[in-house]
Scaffold this motif. Structure first.
Motif, PDB file in Angstrom:
ATOM      1  N   UNK A   1       0.504  -1.622  -0.290  1.00 37.03           N
ATOM      2  CA  UNK A   1       0.120   0.111   0.199  1.00 37.03           C
ATOM      3  C   UNK A   1       0.788   1.110  -0.192  1.00 37.03           C
ATOM      4  N   UNK A   2       0.238   2.357  -1.123  1.00 38.63           N
ATOM      5  CA  UNK A   2       1.442   3.173  -1.631  1.00 38.63           C
ATOM      6  C   UNK A   2       3.107   3.356  -0.878  1.00 38.63           C
ATOM      7  N   UNK A   3       3.036   2.296  -1.886  1.00 37.02           N
ATOM      8  CA  UNK A   3       4.282   1.728  -2.474  1.00 37.02           C
ATOM      9  C   UNK A   3       4.610   3.358  -3.433  1.00 37.02           C
ATOM     10  N   UNK A  17      13.539  -0.758  14.056  1.00 35.66           N
ATOM     11  CA  UNK A  17      12.774  -0.090  12.678  1.00 35.66           C
ATOM     12  C   UNK A  17      11.225   0.529  13.318  1.00 35.66           C
ATOM     13  N   UNK A  18      11.111   1.263  15.286  1.00 34.91           N
ATOM     14  CA  UNK A  18       9.200   1.327  15.415  1.00 34.91           C
ATOM     15  C   UNK A  18       9.868   3.022  15.423  1.00 34.91           C
ATOM     16  N   UNK A  35       6.228  -0.287  10.833  1.00 33.52           N
ATOM     17  CA  UNK A  35       6.096  -1.374  11.123  1.00 33.52           C
ATOM     18  C   UNK A  35       5.097  -2.137  10.519  1.00 33.52           C
ATOM     19  N   UNK A  36       4.123  -1.186  10.415  1.00 33.86           N
ATOM     20  CA  UNK A  36       2.728  -1.981  10.132  1.00 33.86           C
ATOM     21  C   UNK A  36       2.212  -1.121   9.174  1.00 33.86           C
ATOM     22  N   UNK A  37       3.323  -1.524   8.094  1.00 32.55           N
ATOM     23  CA  UNK A  37       2.781   0.454   6.017  1.00 32.55           C
ATOM     24  C   UNK A  37       1.504  -0.076   6.093  1.00 32.55           C
TER      25      UNK A  37
END
Length: 65
Positions: A1-3, A17-18, A35-37
């Motif tokens: 998503x949103x790449x 990476x948080x 962490x949850x894109x």
């Protein structure tokens, strides 16, 4: 998503990476959890985002003494 966006990770990111990521999309800025894109993002008008950053610069980040 949103790449299709050029996501920038916070310079204050922890090694795990948080953190938040930000991307520009024309007249707004997008913010997502790195962490949850796939959960999506929040969009803010450019003027509001700049005001937010200006306030952080003038008052400091939360947690700073």
């Amino acid at each position: 998503m949103n790449t299709r966006f050029d996501w920038k990770k916070s310079s204050y990111s922890h090694q795990k990476g948080a953190c938040a990521e930000v991307a520009a999309d024309g007249h707004r800025f997008l913010v997502r959890d790195s962490k949850h894109p796939s959960l999506g993002c929040l969009g803010f008008p450019a003027a509001e985002w700049r005001a937010f950053l200006g306030r952080l610069k003038s008052e400091g980040r939360p947690g700073q003494g």
